[in-house]
Design an enzyme around this catalytic site. Structure first.
Site, PDB file in Angstrom:
ATOM      1  N   PRO A   1       0.812  -1.224   0.000  1.00 51.41           N
ATOM      2  CA  PRO A   1       0.000   0.000   0.000  1.00 51.41           C
ATOM      3  C   PRO A   1       0.846   1.276   0.000  1.00 51.41           C
ATOM      4  CG  PRO A   1      -0.182  -1.139   2.114  1.00 51.41           C
ATOM      5  CD  PRO A   1       0.735  -1.962   1.262  1.00 51.41           C
TER       6      PRO A   1
ATOM      7  N   GLY B   1       6.629   5.326   5.018  1.00 48.96           N
ATOM      8  CA  GLY B   1       7.439   4.585   5.985  1.00 48.96           C
ATOM      9  C   GLY B   1       7.764   3.159   5.598  1.00 48.96           C
TER      10      GLY B   1
ATOM     11  N   GLY C   1       8.593   2.159   2.469  1.00 51.68           N
ATOM     12  CA  GLY C   1       9.378   2.095   1.236  1.00 51.68           C
ATOM     13  C   GLY C   1       8.542   2.087  -0.022  1.00 51.68           C
TER      14      GLY C   1
ATOM     15  N   SER D   1       7.772   4.509  -2.022  1.00 45.82           N
ATOM     16  CA  SER D   1       8.358   5.267  -3.135  1.00 45.82           C
ATOM     17  C   SER D   1       9.531   4.506  -3.751  1.00 45.82           C
ATOM     18  CB  SER D   1       8.787   6.661  -2.672  1.00 45.82           C
ATOM     19  OG  SER D   1       9.806   6.584  -1.701  1.00 45.82           O
ATOM     20  N   ALA D   2      10.418   3.967  -2.918  1.00 41.14           N
ATOM     21  CA  ALA D   2      11.578   3.234  -3.457  1.00 41.14           C
ATOM     22  C   ALA D   2      11.118   1.991  -4.209  1.00 41.14           C
ATOM     23  CB  ALA D   2      12.523   2.854  -2.326  1.00 41.14           C
ATOM     24  N   ALA D   3      10.123   1.294  -3.645  1.00 41.45           N
ATOM     25  CA  ALA D   3       9.619   0.076  -4.312  1.00 41.45           C
ATOM     26  C   ALA D   3       9.042   0.432  -5.675  1.00 41.45           C
ATOM     27  CB  ALA D   3       8.566  -0.593  -3.433  1.00 41.45           C
TER      28      ALA D   3
ATOM     29  N   ASP E   1      16.572   2.425   1.405  1.00 40.69           N
ATOM     30  CA  ASP E   1      15.251   1.987   0.927  1.00 40.69           C
ATOM     31  C   ASP E   1      15.340   1.336  -0.450  1.00 40.69           C
ATOM     32  OD1 ASP E   1      14.410   3.231   3.210  1.00 40.69           O
ATOM     33  OD2 ASP E   1      12.832   4.422   2.266  1.00 40.69           O
TER      34      ASP E   1
HETATM   35  C1  MEV Z   1      13.312   6.520   5.060  1.00 43.58           C
HETATM   36  O1  MEV Z   1      12.690   5.265   4.867  1.00 43.58           O
HETATM   37  C2  MEV Z   1      14.623   6.336   5.784  1.00 43.58           C
HETATM   38  C3  MEV Z   1      15.386   7.613   6.055  1.00 43.58           C
HETATM   39  O2  MEV Z   1      16.512   7.248   6.845  1.00 43.58           O
HETATM   40  C4  MEV Z   1      15.838   8.300   4.786  1.00 43.58           C
HETATM   41  C5  MEV Z   1      16.921   7.529   4.069  1.00 43.58           C
HETATM   42  O3  MEV Z   1      17.691   6.791   4.694  1.00 43.58           O
HETATM   43  O4  MEV Z   1      17.025   7.703   2.845  1.00 43.58           O
HETATM   44  C6  MEV Z   1      14.557   8.598   6.861  1.00 43.58           C
END
Ligand code: MEV
Length: 314
Positions: A93, A97, A99, A101-103, A144
């Site tokens: 979803p 927090g 991930g 965006s990275a996923a 991430d």
């Molecule tokens: C975000 O999921 C994690 C942070 O530490 C940012 C990062 O490491 O890129 C807040």
């Protein structure tokens, strides 16, 4: 049509500290963002059908656009001549927090590479996703996108001199149940990361000892995870949350959920990711404890994910 996926993640130790070179421990979860890409249409169109926190997609739209532009540039694709229809879905979803965006960046990069018949290694996909992450996190550490690309349980240390980051795979005796809870607050990782950097810079007397403690905690947590002492892992997660509170990235919604899960018997709990809203993670070994904790949260109307850390296959 090109297709690709990227894993969601929880950071078990070290978010924010990891941006400044402190090691962190991250676990991919068995939920993915999935992308399909077709060479068609006029310009770049994005159809984002991920379910998620209310307002997530809208709030992230500008950053998403920038991230795709960064991605195409890094892949050497001429923005003016790129006609791509991008579809985004999957069972991860759109919560802050975990991930998302990275996923999604990893999924889209893989799908574009497949559609355009570029044969890219995971290392290259990871580099491309890192560039894309800058749109969402400003100065991301790379933790991430590494979890989203490689999966599994990872020990990560950013190389602050611009060289290779340390990405080591960790293994634990068996996968362990966790509960992820969403505060429903959509947070801006970029603002959270910038805020920590600013406060650290302004107040080194307060921040330097906290960063030293975070380094010690990550090293201790690695050993404790490998020894499979889950009670102690939980206590260390609680300590990590204490440090995150002190660097001012928690909020009342996160603290509320974290206390709730501890009262229900979770071995430990902390915020995960950028904080300021978004998600928390509770360590709940065994199906029974996981269910009890998850149900207690759901009864109060919170959205919950039941997952496991340390799955080697993903
Ligand atoms: C975000 O999921 C994690 C942070 O530490 C940012 C990062 O490491 O890129 C807040």
């Amino acid at each position: 049509m090109g297709r690709g996926s990227g894993f969601g993640k929880v950071i078990l130790f070290g978010e924010h500290f990891v941006v400044h070179g402190v090691p962190g421990i991250v676990s991919a979860i068995d939920l993915t963002a999935d992308a399909k890409v077709k060479k068609i249409g006029d310009g770049i169109t994005i159809k984002d059908e991920r379910r998620g926190a209310k307002g997530y997609t809208e709030k992230k739209r500008t950053q998403q656009k920038e991230s795709i532009q960064r991605m195409l540039k890094t892949m050497g694709i001429d923005l003016e001549k790129a006609f791509l229809e991008i579809w985004l879905g999957g069972n991860l979803p759109g919560f802050s927090g975990i991930g998302a965006s990275a996923a999604s960046s990893v999924a889209i990069a893989r799908a574009i590479a497949e559609e355009l018949e570029m044969n890219l290694s995971d290392e290259r996909i990871n580099e491309i996703a890192y560039e894309a992450e800058k749109a969402y996190a400003g100065t991301p550490s790379g933790i991430d996108n590494s979890a989203a690309t490689y999966g599994g349980l990872i020990w990560f240390r950013r190389n602050l001199s611009g060289g290779q980051n340390t990405i080591e795979r960790l293994s634990i005796r068996q996968p362990v149940e966790i509960v992820i809870g969403s505060t429903r607050v959509v947070a801006d990782t970029k603002e959270m990361v910038a805020g920590v950097a600013e406060r650290k810079n302004e107040n080194p007397e307060k921040y330097d000892p906290l960063f030293n403690q975070a380094e010690w905690l990550a090293l201790e947590a690695r050993k404790t995870l490998e020894d499979f002492d889950l009670r102690k892992v939980g206590r260390l997660m609680n300590e990590n949350h204490g440090l995150l509170q002190q660097i001012e990235v928690s909020c009342k919604e996160l603290d509320y959920l974290i206390n709730l899960t501890r009262e229900q018997g979770a071995f430990g709990a902390k915020l995960t990711g950028g904080g300021g809203g978004g998600c928390m993670v509770a360590l709940t070994p065994g199906k029974e404890l996981q269910e009890a904790v998850a149900t207690a949260m759901e009864k109060e109307g919170f959205k919950v994910l039941r997952a496991k850390i340390g799955i080697q296959k993903i």
